[in-house]
Design an enzyme around this catalytic site. Structure first.
Site, mmCIF file in Angstrom:
data_model
loop_
_atom_site.group_PDB
_atom_site.id
_atom_site.type_symbol
_atom_site.label_atom_id
_atom_site.label_comp_id
_atom_site.label_asym_id
_atom_site.label_seq_id
_atom_site.Cartn_x
_atom_site.Cartn_y
_atom_site.Cartn_z
ATOM 1 N N SER A 107 0.869 -1.190 0.000
ATOM 2 C CA SER A 107 0.000 0.000 0.000
ATOM 3 C C SER A 107 0.900 1.232 0.000
ATOM 4 O O SER A 107 2.073 1.158 0.395
ATOM 5 C CB SER A 107 -0.861 0.010 1.261
ATOM 6 O OG SER A 107 -1.401 1.297 1.489
ATOM 7 N N TYR A 122 -0.781 -0.763 10.818
ATOM 8 C CA TYR A 122 -1.056 -1.192 9.425
ATOM 9 C C TYR A 122 0.129 -0.789 8.534
ATOM 10 O O TYR A 122 0.608 -1.593 7.727
ATOM 11 C CB TYR A 122 -2.361 -0.555 8.942
ATOM 12 C CG TYR A 122 -2.658 -0.784 7.473
ATOM 13 C CD1 TYR A 122 -2.752 -2.070 6.938
ATOM 14 C CD2 TYR A 122 -2.858 0.296 6.613
ATOM 15 C CE1 TYR A 122 -3.025 -2.275 5.585
ATOM 16 C CE2 TYR A 122 -3.138 0.101 5.263
ATOM 17 C CZ TYR A 122 -3.213 -1.190 4.759
ATOM 18 O OH TYR A 122 -3.473 -1.388 3.425
ATOM 19 N N ALA A 140 3.151 -0.359 9.540
ATOM 20 C CA ALA A 140 4.266 -1.238 9.926
ATOM 21 C C ALA A 140 4.111 -2.605 9.268
ATOM 22 O O ALA A 140 5.089 -3.199 8.791
ATOM 23 C CB ALA A 140 4.315 -1.386 11.446
ATOM 24 N N LYS A 142 2.582 -3.302 6.407
ATOM 25 C CA LYS A 142 2.890 -3.222 4.977
ATOM 26 C C LYS A 142 4.388 -2.976 4.747
ATOM 27 O O LYS A 142 4.957 -3.446 3.769
ATOM 28 C CB LYS A 142 2.050 -2.130 4.304
ATOM 29 C CG LYS A 142 0.556 -2.460 4.248
ATOM 30 C CD LYS A 142 0.264 -3.729 3.455
ATOM 31 C CE LYS A 142 -1.213 -3.920 3.153
ATOM 32 N NZ LYS A 142 -1.509 -5.227 2.535
HETATM 33 N N1 LIG Z 1 -8.978 -0.726 -0.246
HETATM 34 C C1 LIG Z 1 -7.932 0.077 -0.303
HETATM 35 O O1 LIG Z 1 -8.075 1.310 -0.379
HETATM 36 C C2 LIG Z 1 -6.536 -0.483 -0.295
HETATM 37 C C3 LIG Z 1 -5.453 0.367 -0.566
HETATM 38 C C4 LIG Z 1 -4.154 -0.147 -0.565
HETATM 39 C C5 LIG Z 1 -3.958 -1.495 -0.297
HETATM 40 N N2 LIG Z 1 -5.033 -2.293 -0.031
HETATM 41 C C6 LIG Z 1 -4.781 -3.713 0.263
HETATM 42 O O2 LIG Z 1 -5.528 -4.524 -0.631
HETATM 43 C C7 LIG Z 1 -5.858 -5.751 0.026
HETATM 44 C C8 LIG Z 1 -7.360 -6.014 -0.083
HETATM 45 O O3 LIG Z 1 -8.077 -4.931 0.461
HETATM 46 P P1 LIG Z 1 -9.662 -4.777 0.301
HETATM 47 O O4 LIG Z 1 -9.955 -3.340 0.244
HETATM 48 O O5 LIG Z 1 -10.145 -5.672 -0.777
HETATM 49 O O6 LIG Z 1 -10.146 -5.257 1.746
HETATM 50 P P2 LIG Z 1 -11.067 -6.449 2.271
HETATM 51 O O7 LIG Z 1 -12.242 -6.633 1.382
HETATM 52 O O8 LIG Z 1 -11.304 -6.169 3.720
HETATM 53 O O9 LIG Z 1 -10.137 -7.721 2.111
HETATM 54 C C9 LIG Z 1 -9.392 -8.268 3.119
HETATM 55 C C10 LIG Z 1 -9.339 -9.758 2.873
HETATM 56 O O10 LIG Z 1 -8.423 -10.331 3.786
HETATM 57 C C11 LIG Z 1 -8.964 -11.539 4.226
HETATM 58 N N3 LIG Z 1 -8.414 -11.839 5.560
HETATM 59 C C12 LIG Z 1 -8.298 -10.983 6.611
HETATM 60 N N4 LIG Z 1 -7.718 -11.617 7.646
HETATM 61 C C13 LIG Z 1 -7.459 -12.893 7.230
HETATM 62 C C14 LIG Z 1 -6.866 -14.026 7.847
HETATM 63 N N5 LIG Z 1 -6.425 -14.017 9.132
HETATM 64 N N6 LIG Z 1 -6.741 -15.166 7.112
HETATM 65 C C15 LIG Z 1 -7.179 -15.206 5.836
HETATM 66 N N7 LIG Z 1 -7.762 -14.163 5.207
HETATM 67 C C16 LIG Z 1 -7.902 -13.022 5.899
HETATM 68 C C17 LIG Z 1 -10.465 -11.382 4.251
HETATM 69 O O11 LIG Z 1 -11.054 -12.654 4.081
HETATM 70 P P3 LIG Z 1 -12.560 -13.040 4.585
HETATM 71 O O12 LIG Z 1 -13.434 -11.871 4.247
HETATM 72 O O13 LIG Z 1 -12.865 -14.259 3.792
HETATM 73 O O14 LIG Z 1 -12.468 -13.292 6.050
HETATM 74 C C18 LIG Z 1 -10.687 -10.444 3.063
HETATM 75 O O15 LIG Z 1 -10.988 -11.161 1.883
HETATM 76 C C19 LIG Z 1 -5.327 -5.630 1.454
HETATM 77 O O16 LIG Z 1 -4.036 -6.208 1.536
HETATM 78 C C20 LIG Z 1 -5.217 -4.124 1.647
HETATM 79 O O17 LIG Z 1 -4.265 -3.788 2.627
HETATM 80 C C21 LIG Z 1 -6.317 -1.832 -0.037
#
Ligand SMILES: NC(=O)c1ccc[n+]([C@@H]2O[C@H](COP(=O)([O-])OP(=O)(O)OC[C@H]3O[C@@H](n4cnc5c(N)ncnc54)[C@H](OP(=O)(O)O)[C@@H]3O)[C@@H](O)[C@H]2O)c1
Length: 268
Positions: A158, A171, A173, A175
């Site tokens: 990120s 968070y 830390a 990443k």
């Molecule tokens: N959205 C943004 O603005 C943004 C920006 C930069 C980077 N990112 C990164 O992109 C990625 C996806 O983000 P998103 O926005 O799509 O968020 P999200 O929908 O909340 O996705 C998080 C995913 O992580 C899974 N997860 C969490 N804890 C877990 C664990 N202990 N074991 C296995 N799976 C786990 C969840 O699975 P379940 O739902 O099946 O439990 C969920 O599918 C993340 O790495 C985030 O840091 C997002």
């Protein structure tokens, strides 16, 4: 590899993964679901991982099959190495090999709106998923890729590694830890298995849209600070993330790629 071009949803999509196998973690929601669907549109068979979002993961499997590719569903809490070992056995038994792993799972601590809300439990939770869980995944799947002779791993980071996160320092830390893992395993696995990090800016996933701050001015503030003038949805970022796993990135390893509409613009 033969690269074909076809039109999906009126957008030209390069078919960079024809005949390849891809595992995307956290593919029952948001960005992971978009990456899994895009990999299938580009010709890959896809293993769709989820932890608790089973219905979402089943919908992703349907998207993969609608693109004419094979899909398998796998479940694990990635903070458990035993569960990851079991999942790795399932993926390799079913597909025989794995060409690409996208470590998309990340715990953003979305419920935490201020650094003042931090407690020890939320620090432990975020670090155990983002650092320990990602490390287990790279270690377990990367070792198997090394044994099979090739592979590519993309870790979703990120722009918090550039700008920090005043909302949730743990968070940022987490990443940042992913960058250390990316560089270390890139050196361990080179030249056969490449390991890179993809750093998107804000993505309008369901998780982002649910955030309290997103609906009270943060979105407009970010758009004003982004030269491209908008915040894309997950489908638009998916092809860029997969670039790092493609043959066009064959010389990239231990590298970190930002895609944020010019928001960060870090120097060389
Ligand atoms: N959205 C943004 O603005 C943004 C920006 C930069 C980077 N990112 C990164 O992109 C990625 C996806 O983000 P998103 O926005 O799509 O968020 P999200 O929908 O909340 O996705 C998080 C995913 O992580 C899974 N997860 C969490 N804890 C877990 C664990 N202990 N074991 C296995 N799976 C786990 C969840 O699975 P379940 O739902 O099946 O439990 C969920 O599918 C993340 O790495 C985030 O840091 C997002």
């Amino acid at each position: 590899m033969t690269v074909e071009k076809e039109t999906v949803a009126e957008q030209p999509v390069w078919r960079r993964f024809v005949g390849r196998t891809v595992l995307v973690t956290g593919a029952g929601t948001g960005f992971g679901a978009a990456i899994a669907a895009r990999a299938a549109q580009e010709g890959a068979d896809v293993a769709v991982h989820y932890r608790s979002s089973r219905a979402g993961a089943e919908a992703t499997v349907e998207r993969v099959r609608a693109a004419g590719r094979d899909a398998i569903l796998v479940q694990a809490d990635i903070s458990s190495w035993d569960q990851i070992k079991r999942m790795a056995a399932e993926v390799f038994d079913r597909f025989g090999r794995l060409d690409v792993l996208v470590n998309n799972v990340g715990d953003v601590a979305t419920e935490q709106m201020s650094w003042r809300d931090i407690d020890e439990a939320v620090i432990d939770r975020v670090l155990s998923v983002d650092i320990k869980g990602t490390m287990f995944m790279i270690h377990e799947f990367g070792s198997r890729m090394l044994d099979q002779g090739q592979g590519a791993i993309v870790n979703i980071a990120s722009t918090v590694v550039v700008r920090g996160s005043p909302r949730a320092p743990q968070y940022a830390a987490g990443k940042y830890g992913i960058l250390g893992l990316t560089k270390s395993y890139a050196r361990i696995f080179a030249p056969r298995v490449r390991v890179n990090a993809f750093a998107p800016g804000f993505i309008e996933t369901e998780a982002t849209l649910r955030r309290q701050d997103w609906n009270t001015g943060r979105r407009e503030q970010l758009i004003a600070q982004t030269p491209m003038g908008r915040i894309p949805g997950p489908d638009e970022y998916a092809g860029a993330a997969l670039f790092l796993a493609s043959d066009d990135a064959a010389h990239m390893t231990g590298n970190f790629m930002i895609d944020d509409g010019g928001y960060s613009m870090i120097g060389a």
